[in-house]
Motif scaffolding. Structure first.
Motif, PDB file in Angstrom:
ATOM      1  N   LYS A 193      -1.148  -3.234   0.183  1.00  0.00           N
ATOM      2  CA  LYS A 193      -0.764  -1.849   0.438  1.00  0.00           C
ATOM      3  C   LYS A 193      -0.095  -1.732   1.800  1.00  0.00           C
ATOM      4  O   LYS A 193       0.832  -0.969   1.985  1.00  0.00           O
ATOM      5  N   SER A 194      -0.605  -2.485   2.768  1.00  0.00           N
ATOM      6  CA  SER A 194      -0.112  -2.349   4.136  1.00  0.00           C
ATOM      7  C   SER A 194       1.250  -3.017   4.329  1.00  0.00           C
ATOM      8  O   SER A 194       1.871  -2.823   5.355  1.00  0.00           O
ATOM      9  N   LEU A 195       1.720  -3.810   3.373  1.00  0.00           N
ATOM     10  CA  LEU A 195       2.990  -4.519   3.548  1.00  0.00           C
ATOM     11  C   LEU A 195       4.139  -3.922   2.741  1.00  0.00           C
ATOM     12  O   LEU A 195       5.297  -4.330   2.905  1.00  0.00           O
ATOM     13  N   PRO A 229      -9.538   3.056   0.365  1.00  0.00           N
ATOM     14  CA  PRO A 229      -8.585   4.097  -0.041  1.00  0.00           C
ATOM     15  C   PRO A 229      -7.454   4.229   0.974  1.00  0.00           C
ATOM     16  O   PRO A 229      -7.312   5.252   1.644  1.00  0.00           O
ATOM     17  N   THR A 230      -6.653   3.162   1.091  1.00  0.00           N
ATOM     18  CA  THR A 230      -5.520   3.183   2.020  1.00  0.00           C
ATOM     19  C   THR A 230      -4.216   3.318   1.254  1.00  0.00           C
ATOM     20  O   THR A 230      -3.133   3.280   1.830  1.00  0.00           O
ATOM     21  N   GLY A 231      -4.303   3.452  -0.050  1.00  0.00           N
ATOM     22  CA  GLY A 231      -3.117   3.615  -0.888  1.00  0.00           C
ATOM     23  C   GLY A 231      -3.556   3.490  -2.330  1.00  0.00           C
ATOM     24  O   GLY A 231      -4.728   3.238  -2.607  1.00  0.00           O
ATOM     25  N   ALA A 261       2.947 -13.835   1.201  1.00  0.00           N
ATOM     26  CA  ALA A 261       1.717 -14.453   0.695  1.00  0.00           C
ATOM     27  C   ALA A 261       0.789 -13.504  -0.067  1.00  0.00           C
ATOM     28  O   ALA A 261       0.100 -13.922  -0.978  1.00  0.00           O
ATOM     29  N   LYS A 262       0.742 -12.227   0.290  1.00  0.00           N
ATOM     30  CA  LYS A 262      -0.223 -11.344  -0.365  1.00  0.00           C
ATOM     31  C   LYS A 262       0.428  -9.998  -0.664  1.00  0.00           C
ATOM     32  O   LYS A 262       1.059  -9.402   0.207  1.00  0.00           O
ATOM     33  N   MET A 263       0.265  -9.564  -1.909  1.00  0.00           N
ATOM     34  CA  MET A 263       0.649  -8.193  -2.225  1.00  0.00           C
ATOM     35  C   MET A 263      -0.373  -7.304  -1.524  1.00  0.00           C
ATOM     36  O   MET A 263      -1.576  -7.470  -1.709  1.00  0.00           O
ATOM     37  N   GLU A 303      -9.609 -13.707  -3.206  1.00  0.00           N
ATOM     38  CA  GLU A 303      -9.920 -14.819  -2.304  1.00  0.00           C
ATOM     39  C   GLU A 303     -10.091 -14.393  -0.848  1.00  0.00           C
ATOM     40  O   GLU A 303     -10.878 -14.982  -0.106  1.00  0.00           O
ATOM     41  N   ASP A 304      -9.359 -13.338  -0.435  1.00  0.00           N
ATOM     42  CA  ASP A 304      -9.432 -12.912   0.969  1.00  0.00           C
ATOM     43  C   ASP A 304     -10.832 -12.444   1.351  1.00  0.00           C
ATOM     44  O   ASP A 304     -11.145 -12.313   2.538  1.00  0.00           O
ATOM     45  N   GLN A 305     -11.671 -12.220   0.355  1.00  0.00           N
ATOM     46  CA  GLN A 305     -13.025 -11.730   0.647  1.00  0.00           C
ATOM     47  C   GLN A 305     -14.044 -12.857   0.834  1.00  0.00           C
ATOM     48  O   GLN A 305     -15.217 -12.596   1.136  1.00  0.00           O
TER      49      GLN A 305
HETATM   50  P1  ATP Z   1      -5.363  -3.106   2.836  1.00  0.00           P
HETATM   51  O1  ATP Z   1      -4.003  -3.622   3.140  1.00  0.00           O
HETATM   52  O2  ATP Z   1      -5.597  -1.683   3.185  1.00  0.00           O
HETATM   53  O3  ATP Z   1      -6.467  -4.031   3.298  1.00  0.00           O
HETATM   54  P2  ATP Z   1      -5.474  -4.370   0.284  1.00  0.00           P
HETATM   55  O4  ATP Z   1      -4.263  -4.291  -0.574  1.00  0.00           O
HETATM   56  O5  ATP Z   1      -5.769  -5.653   1.006  1.00  0.00           O
HETATM   57  O6  ATP Z   1      -5.424  -3.145   1.250  1.00  0.00           O
HETATM   58  P3  ATP Z   1      -8.286  -3.975  -0.291  1.00  0.00           P
HETATM   59  O7  ATP Z   1      -8.765  -2.609  -0.611  1.00  0.00           O
HETATM   60  O8  ATP Z   1      -8.511  -4.523   1.071  1.00  0.00           O
HETATM   61  O9  ATP Z   1      -6.715  -4.009  -0.629  1.00  0.00           O
HETATM   62  O10 ATP Z   1      -8.856  -5.020  -1.360  1.00  0.00           O
HETATM   63  C1  ATP Z   1      -9.540  -4.622  -2.517  1.00  0.00           C
HETATM   64  C2  ATP Z   1      -9.817  -5.791  -3.459  1.00  0.00           C
HETATM   65  O11 ATP Z   1      -8.617  -6.288  -4.033  1.00  0.00           O
HETATM   66  C3  ATP Z   1     -10.474  -7.015  -2.817  1.00  0.00           C
HETATM   67  O12 ATP Z   1     -11.370  -7.557  -3.752  1.00  0.00           O
HETATM   68  C4  ATP Z   1      -9.347  -7.958  -2.580  1.00  0.00           C
HETATM   69  O13 ATP Z   1      -9.768  -9.301  -2.582  1.00  0.00           O
HETATM   70  C5  ATP Z   1      -8.476  -7.675  -3.791  1.00  0.00           C
HETATM   71  N1  ATP Z   1      -7.064  -7.911  -3.506  1.00  0.00           N
HETATM   72  C6  ATP Z   1      -6.285  -7.216  -2.647  1.00  0.00           C
HETATM   73  N2  ATP Z   1      -5.032  -7.699  -2.631  1.00  0.00           N
HETATM   74  C7  ATP Z   1      -5.015  -8.725  -3.532  1.00  0.00           C
HETATM   75  C8  ATP Z   1      -3.996  -9.631  -3.988  1.00  0.00           C
HETATM   76  N3  ATP Z   1      -2.767  -9.562  -3.531  1.00  0.00           N
HETATM   77  N4  ATP Z   1      -4.334 -10.559  -4.929  1.00  0.00           N
HETATM   78  C9  ATP Z   1      -5.599 -10.640  -5.412  1.00  0.00           C
HETATM   79  N5  ATP Z   1      -6.598  -9.810  -5.022  1.00  0.00           N
HETATM   80  C10 ATP Z   1      -6.312  -8.871  -4.093  1.00  0.00           C
END
Ligand code: ATP
Ligand code: MG
Length: 360
Positions: free
Chosen positions: A204-206, A11-13, A200-202, A153-155
């Motif tokens: 919340k923090s960017l 819950p960061t956004g 590269a990645k959508m 994928e980041d997971q």
């Molecule tokens: P934070 O920047 O706070 O880490 P975040 O946007 O990375 O936020 P998370 O809450 O860390 O979001 O991720 C939640 C889920 O959404 C995870 O399963 C993650 O793999 C997926 N996810 C987050 N961003 C993306 C993205 N850009 N494309 C595909 N999946 C995403």
């Protein structure tokens, strides 16, 4: 064996369309498939605090935002247990025991954590809690004996870490924990959706997100000002679709029926890409099409979210009930873990007898 899902979000956004294509959309589909015995969806507030320790208010405010996004997407509390991580204290205790099974150097090798440390400028002073969050994720997943974890994928490194902990735990203390499988999106564009800025990645923090709760006008503005191919200056210039976020979003969102509805002069996405590559197709036309496609996907989510926004007490009640249910399940796993580790002193009749014998 039961089929169980655990997944969640920090819950960061508010949640964005990257979350939607990376995980949320799949969750709703899996929920409605009826193939799973239990589905747990966690709002990871304790994890969010690992890099927001000085801003608990942000985490507190966003719990309800994430819950509203869940309900908007169609997660149904009658079918999925929605809960708040910190309301299940057993997860913290499990993490503490798992910490003994992981080395510092193993944590340092985690590529996602490495990238996140860099992004947050934590290099010189990493909070210990943040550094160890992959271990707490292992606790979240195993507490529910999850078999399936639908995530982006980041997971991947987190799931690998969890599986290692499960192996180690089971080999040291006996078969107790269940090994989970990651479930990545089938569509390559959804593995890691880029930001509207082309990064590269959508995230919340960017600040490069299209949020599920954005209004129609906000979504339109964001799409129309999206980054595209910087070398595609005039309409007649040949353009590049690879790495071009507008086309990546089309890969992620468009379906053949969208062409019939909004852009009938093209048979499908391949033909549109071909024209862009050749030259003669302007960004504005492609963006307008993308806007139509995304609006049609997002409108029902926005509407459902609006309805729940009018009943906030019901949203908190769903989370309270879900957290209670989750706590009961995690408590059972914790009891299994304590018994496997032989730290269940008061339930262990044999131990007391053994000590009596010793002192006879
Ligand atoms: P934070 O920047 O706070 O880490 P975040 O946007 O990375 O936020 P998370 O809450 O860390 O979001 O991720 C939640 C889920 O959404 C995870 O399963 C993650 O793999 C997926 N996810 C987050 N961003 C993306 C993205 N850009 N494309 C595909 N999946 C995403
Ligand atoms: Mg993240």
């Amino acid at each position: 064996m039961s089929k169980i899902i655990l997944t969640g979000d920090r819950p960061t956004g508010r949640l964005h369309v990257g979350h939607y294509v990376g995980s949320l959309k799949r969750r709703v589909k899996l929920q409605n498939s009826g193939e799973f015995d239990s589905i747990y969806i966690m709002i990871a507030d304790a994890q969010a605090l690992t890099d927001n320790a000085d801003n608990p208010e942000k985490v507190r405010q966003n719990i309800v935002e994430v819950a509203l996004d869940y309900l908007g997407c169609g997660l149904d509390p009658a079918k999925s247990t929605l809960f708040i991580q910190s309301m299940v204290p057993q997860l913290t205790e499990l993490s503490f025991y798992y910490m003994n099974l992981v080395t510092v150097s193993r944590l340092q090798r985690n590529p996602t954590v490495k990238a996140e440390i860099q992004m947050r400028n934590f290099e010189a002073s990493i909070p210990v809690g943040f550094f160890t969050y992959p271990i707490s994720q292992a606790a979240d997943i195993t507490a529910f004996k999850a078999t399936t974890v639908p995530v982006g994928e980041d997971q991947m490194p987190m799931l690998e870490q969890t599986r290692e902990i499960v192996h180690k735990f089971n080999s040291v203390y006996g078969e107790t924990l269940v090994e989970p499988q990651i479930l990545l999106p089938d569509n390559k564009a959804c593995l890691r959706l880029p930001g509207t800025d082309g990064k590269a990645k959508m995230s919340k923090s960017l600040g490069n997100c299209i949020y599920l709760a954005d209004t129609e006008e906000e979504v339109r503005k964001k799409i129309m000002s999206m980054f595209t191919d910087p070398n595609h200056i005039r309409v007649e210039d040949p353009g590049c679709v690879e790495g071009n976020p507008v086309f990546i979003y089309l890969d992620a969102f468009s379906r053949p029926e969208h062409f019939a509805e909004f852009l009938p002069e093209y048979a499908g996405l391949d033909e549109l890409k071909e024209h862009y590559r050749r030259g003669g197709l302007g960004d504005v036309k492609v963006k307008k099409f993308l806007n139509n496609v995304m609006q049609s996907e997002l409108a029902p989510i926005r509407e459902r979210r609006k309805k729940w926004e009018k009943d906030i007490p019901a949203v908190y009640e769903i989370l309270r009930e879900g957290s209670q249910k989750a706590e009961a399940v995690a408590a059972q796993t914790l009891a299994d873990v304590r018994s496997a580790m032989k730290i269940n002193y008061f339930d262990d009749g044999a131990l007391i007898k053994e000590q009596i014998e010793k002192y006879k």
